[in-house]
Write a protein that holds these residues in place. Structure first.
Motif, PDB file in Angstrom:
ATOM      1  N   ILE A   1       0.848  -1.191   0.000  1.00 38.16           N
ATOM      2  CA  ILE A   1       0.000   0.000   0.000  1.00 38.16           C
ATOM      3  C   ILE A   1       0.889   1.250   0.000  1.00 38.16           C
ATOM      4  CG2 ILE A   1      -1.892   1.192   1.162  1.00 38.16           C
ATOM      5  CD1 ILE A   1      -2.606  -1.607   0.198  1.00 38.16           C
ATOM      6  N   SER A   2       0.570   2.194  -0.874  1.00 29.87           N
ATOM      7  CA  SER A   2       1.343   3.430  -0.980  1.00 29.87           C
ATOM      8  C   SER A   2       0.960   4.388   0.139  1.00 29.87           C
ATOM      9  CB  SER A   2       1.093   4.084  -2.333  1.00 29.87           C
ATOM     10  OG  SER A   2      -0.170   4.725  -2.343  1.00 29.87           O
ATOM     11  N   PRO A   3       1.716   5.493   0.323  1.00 30.39           N
ATOM     12  CA  PRO A   3       1.341   6.468   1.352  1.00 30.39           C
ATOM     13  C   PRO A   3      -0.011   7.125   1.089  1.00 30.39           C
ATOM     14  CG  PRO A   3       3.351   7.135   0.174  1.00 30.39           C
ATOM     15  CD  PRO A   3       2.989   5.794  -0.313  1.00 30.39           C
ATOM     16  N   LEU A   4      -0.491   7.078  -0.163  1.00 28.93           N
ATOM     17  CA  LEU A   4      -1.813   7.619  -0.483  1.00 28.93           C
ATOM     18  C   LEU A   4      -2.904   6.554  -0.397  1.00 28.93           C
ATOM     19  CD1 LEU A   4      -0.899   9.921  -3.517  1.00 28.93           C
ATOM     20  CD2 LEU A   4      -1.068  10.502  -1.080  1.00 28.93           C
ATOM     21  N   LYS A   5      -2.558   5.389   0.197  1.00 28.70           N
ATOM     22  CA  LYS A   5      -3.498   4.276   0.412  1.00 28.70           C
ATOM     23  C   LYS A   5      -3.875   3.580  -0.888  1.00 28.70           C
ATOM     24  CE  LYS A   5      -3.458   5.486   4.716  1.00 28.70           C
ATOM     25  NZ  LYS A   5      -2.594   4.748   5.674  1.00 28.70           N
ATOM     26  N   ASN A   6      -3.057   3.705  -1.921  1.00 33.51           N
ATOM     27  CA  ASN A   6      -3.307   2.987  -3.169  1.00 33.51           C
ATOM     28  C   ASN A   6      -2.612   1.622  -3.135  1.00 33.51           C
ATOM     29  OD1 ASN A   6      -4.740   5.140  -4.365  1.00 33.51           O
ATOM     30  ND2 ASN A   6      -2.819   6.144  -4.946  1.00 33.51           N
ATOM     31  N   LEU A   7      -3.255   0.636  -3.751  1.00 33.20           N
ATOM     32  CA  LEU A   7      -2.670  -0.697  -3.862  1.00 33.20           C
ATOM     33  C   LEU A   7      -1.688  -0.697  -5.044  1.00 33.20           C
ATOM     34  CD1 LEU A   7      -2.695  -3.699  -2.928  1.00 33.20           C
ATOM     35  CD2 LEU A   7      -4.505  -4.084  -4.620  1.00 33.20           C
ATOM     36  N   VAL A   8      -0.395  -0.892  -4.756  1.00 36.37           N
ATOM     37  CA  VAL A   8       0.611  -0.833  -5.822  1.00 36.37           C
ATOM     38  C   VAL A   8       1.157  -2.212  -6.185  1.00 36.37           C
ATOM     39  CG1 VAL A   8       1.282   1.519  -5.226  1.00 36.37           C
ATOM     40  CG2 VAL A   8       2.488  -0.405  -4.167  1.00 36.37           C
ATOM     41  N   PHE A   9       0.884  -3.210  -5.343  1.00 34.43           N
ATOM     42  CA  PHE A   9       1.310  -4.575  -5.662  1.00 34.43           C
ATOM     43  C   PHE A   9       0.433  -5.544  -4.894  1.00 34.43           C
ATOM     44  CE2 PHE A   9       3.631  -8.454  -4.688  1.00 34.43           C
ATOM     45  CZ  PHE A   9       4.079  -8.844  -5.937  1.00 34.43           C
ATOM     46  N   ILE A  10       0.098  -6.682  -5.557  1.00 33.80           N
ATOM     47  CA  ILE A  10      -0.613  -7.769  -4.898  1.00 33.80           C
ATOM     48  C   ILE A  10      -0.132  -9.082  -5.482  1.00 33.80           C
ATOM     49  CG2 ILE A  10      -2.576  -7.675  -6.498  1.00 33.80           C
ATOM     50  CD1 ILE A  10      -4.350  -8.486  -4.063  1.00 33.80           C
ATOM     51  N   GLY A  11       0.025 -10.082  -4.647  1.00 35.57           N
ATOM     52  CA  GLY A  11       0.474 -11.385  -5.119  1.00 35.57           C
ATOM     53  C   GLY A  11       0.240 -12.453  -4.066  1.00 35.57           C
ATOM     54  N   GLN A  12       0.403 -13.704  -4.464  1.00 37.27           N
ATOM     55  CA  GLN A  12       0.269 -14.841  -3.565  1.00 37.27           C
ATOM     56  C   GLN A  12       1.474 -15.753  -3.714  1.00 37.27           C
ATOM     57  OE1 GLN A  12      -3.521 -16.838  -4.275  1.00 37.27           O
ATOM     58  NE2 GLN A  12      -4.342 -15.949  -2.401  1.00 37.27           N
ATOM     59  N   LEU A  13       1.777 -16.469  -2.655  1.00 30.45           N
ATOM     60  CA  LEU A  13       2.863 -17.452  -2.698  1.00 30.45           C
ATOM     61  C   LEU A  13       2.571 -18.549  -1.695  1.00 30.45           C
ATOM     62  CD1 LEU A  13       4.867 -16.948   0.023  1.00 30.45           C
ATOM     63  CD2 LEU A  13       5.308 -14.862  -1.246  1.00 30.45           C
ATOM     64  N   THR A  14       3.147 -19.709  -1.943  1.00 31.35           N
ATOM     65  CA  THR A  14       2.986 -20.853  -1.044  1.00 31.35           C
ATOM     66  C   THR A  14       4.253 -21.022  -0.219  1.00 31.35           C
ATOM     67  OG1 THR A  14       1.535 -21.954  -2.627  1.00 31.35           O
ATOM     68  CG2 THR A  14       2.498 -23.315  -0.883  1.00 31.35           C
ATOM     69  N   PRO A  15       4.144 -20.999   1.101  1.00 29.40           N
ATOM     70  CA  PRO A  15       5.347 -21.143   1.925  1.00 29.40           C
ATOM     71  C   PRO A  15       5.930 -22.543   1.824  1.00 29.40           C
ATOM     72  CG  PRO A  15       3.374 -21.158   3.285  1.00 29.40           C
ATOM     73  CD  PRO A  15       2.929 -20.835   1.903  1.00 29.40           C
ATOM     74  N   GLY A  16       7.195 -22.676   2.202  1.00 28.02           N
ATOM     75  CA  GLY A  16       7.830 -23.980   2.216  1.00 28.02           C
ATOM     76  C   GLY A  16       7.298 -24.843   3.348  1.00 28.02           C
ATOM     77  N   ALA A  17       7.764 -26.080   3.392  1.00 28.56           N
ATOM     78  CA  ALA A  17       7.294 -27.015   4.412  1.00 28.56           C
ATOM     79  C   ALA A  17       7.619 -26.522   5.818  1.00 28.56           C
ATOM     80  CB  ALA A  17       7.910 -28.389   4.183  1.00 28.56           C
ATOM     81  N   ASP A  18       8.706 -25.743   5.960  1.00 28.16           N
ATOM     82  CA  ASP A  18       9.073 -25.224   7.270  1.00 28.16           C
ATOM     83  C   ASP A  18       8.426 -23.876   7.564  1.00 28.16           C
ATOM     84  OD1 ASP A  18      10.445 -23.618   5.541  1.00 28.16           O
ATOM     85  OD2 ASP A  18      12.419 -23.939   6.423  1.00 28.16           O
TER      86      ASP A  18
END
Length: 334
Positions: free
Chosen positions: A105-122
């Motif tokens: 989130i930017s200082p103006l409350k705009n969404l500048v990046f979104i993504g998903q990832l799967t964590p490792g087994a640990d």
């Protein structure tokens, strides 16, 4: 002396050597329990805070309260246009097939990046994204929000110096360096920007991992340190009965201490860390022209320890000496 007795001595020497080689090398500090023999301890069955600590440590391997349910960090506190942001994180109790959602989130409350990832087994994870493009214009403090499941979330903040919306990118290099000890290779994963890794070396007597760099710009290195290679622990509480009982401290159960990190001999305090039960990941900044980073802990991998090599050498010398004196042969003479 009969040859059977000599063979027994040789085998006993080799067995002791192997046993010592298997012991962990641990930086001893004042007040640390030691291993020793002696008369029976009349207080052996008395419950103490130290015993409760050791019971919890033996049960969990690592004291769970030192690891947050969800944590994230960035490799640097400040970025310029085109920089790659390296975010590391860890989930203490991962759930199968559950992904981590990342929002910036930017200082103006705009969404500048979104993504998903799967964590490792640990439970560990790493995400990189470029601070560039049409959404990355405003200077100020940006917020990363990591969401895992319904209830877990964590935030991290960094400062962005602003840009003109261009798409220039300073790329980061993913690599793995193999530390070799005998026939064994220990892989150290890293991500670096602003330079390259020339080598990594372990200095066991100083409990130090040294990273040699070639740098062409200000940057950072994010390095994952397996706990079975190098770790930093708080000394255990005093235990006056240790010499009587022969108590042994399991370093894995001790509370984590902060690594000492130096850049060309100058201590660095502004580095970030995420950790789990198996590894600790440090993100360390450096300046253009820097060539060496040292990471100092309290525990080092046994295979690199000087004690193991010394005992093994004594065993070999003893065998050679006995063989030369007695004419003992290890292979049958035909």
């Amino acid at each position: 002396m009969r040859r059977s007795s000599i063979c027994y001595i040789i085998l006993l020497t080799i067995a002791v050597s192997i046993a010592v080689i298997a012991l962990p090398v641990y930086a001893q500090t004042s007040g640390s329990p030691t291993v020793g023999g002696g008369p029976a301890n009349p207080n052996a069955n008395v419950t103490t805070a130290y015993k409760l600590l050791q019971q919890e440590a033996n049960r969990t391997g690592v004291i769970q309260t030192t690891i947050a349910p969800l944590s994230i960090n960035t490799d640097l506190p400040t970025y310029n246009q085109g920089d790659t942001v390296i975010m590391t994180g860890h989930i203490r109790d991962p759930i199968n097939a559950t992904a981590v959602t990342i929002k910036v989130i930017s200082p103006l409350k705009n969404l500048v990046f979104i993504g998903q990832l799967t964590p490792g087994a640990d439970g560990s994870f790493t995400k990189t994204f470029a601070a560039t493009g049409q959404y990355w214009k405003d200077a100020g403090n940006y917020t990363i929000i990591a969401q895992y499941g319904v209830y877990l979330n964590s935030t991290a903040r960094f400062h962005y110096n602003g840009g003109d919306g261009s798409t220039t990118v300073t790329k980061a290099i993913n690599g793995t360096y193999g530390l070799q000890s005998g026939n064994q290779i220990y892989n150290i994963p890293y991500i670096i920007k602003g330079g390259t890794v020339s080598s990594m070396s372990i200095y066991a007597q100083q409990y130090t991992l040294e990273i040699a760099l070639n740098t062409n710009a200000d940057g950072s290195i994010t390095v994952t340190l397996p706990r079975n290679i190098i770790d930093a622990k708080v000394p255990p509480p005093p235990n006056p009965d240790a010499n009587l009982t022969g108590a042994k401290v399991n370093p894995a159960g001790l509370e984590d201490a902060t690594f000492i990190v130096t850049d060309g001999g100058k201590q660095i305090t502004q580095f970030s860390e995420t950790k789990n039960q198996n590894a600790r990941t440090l993100s360390i900044p450096f300046s253009k022209g820097d060539s060496k980073i040292d990471i100092v802990g309290t525990i080092i991998i046994p295979e690199f320890g000087p004690i193991a090599a010394l005992v093994f050498a004594i065993a070999i010398i003893s065998i050679i000496a006995v063989s030369a004196k007695t004419g003992l042969r290890f292979m049958p003479k035909y």
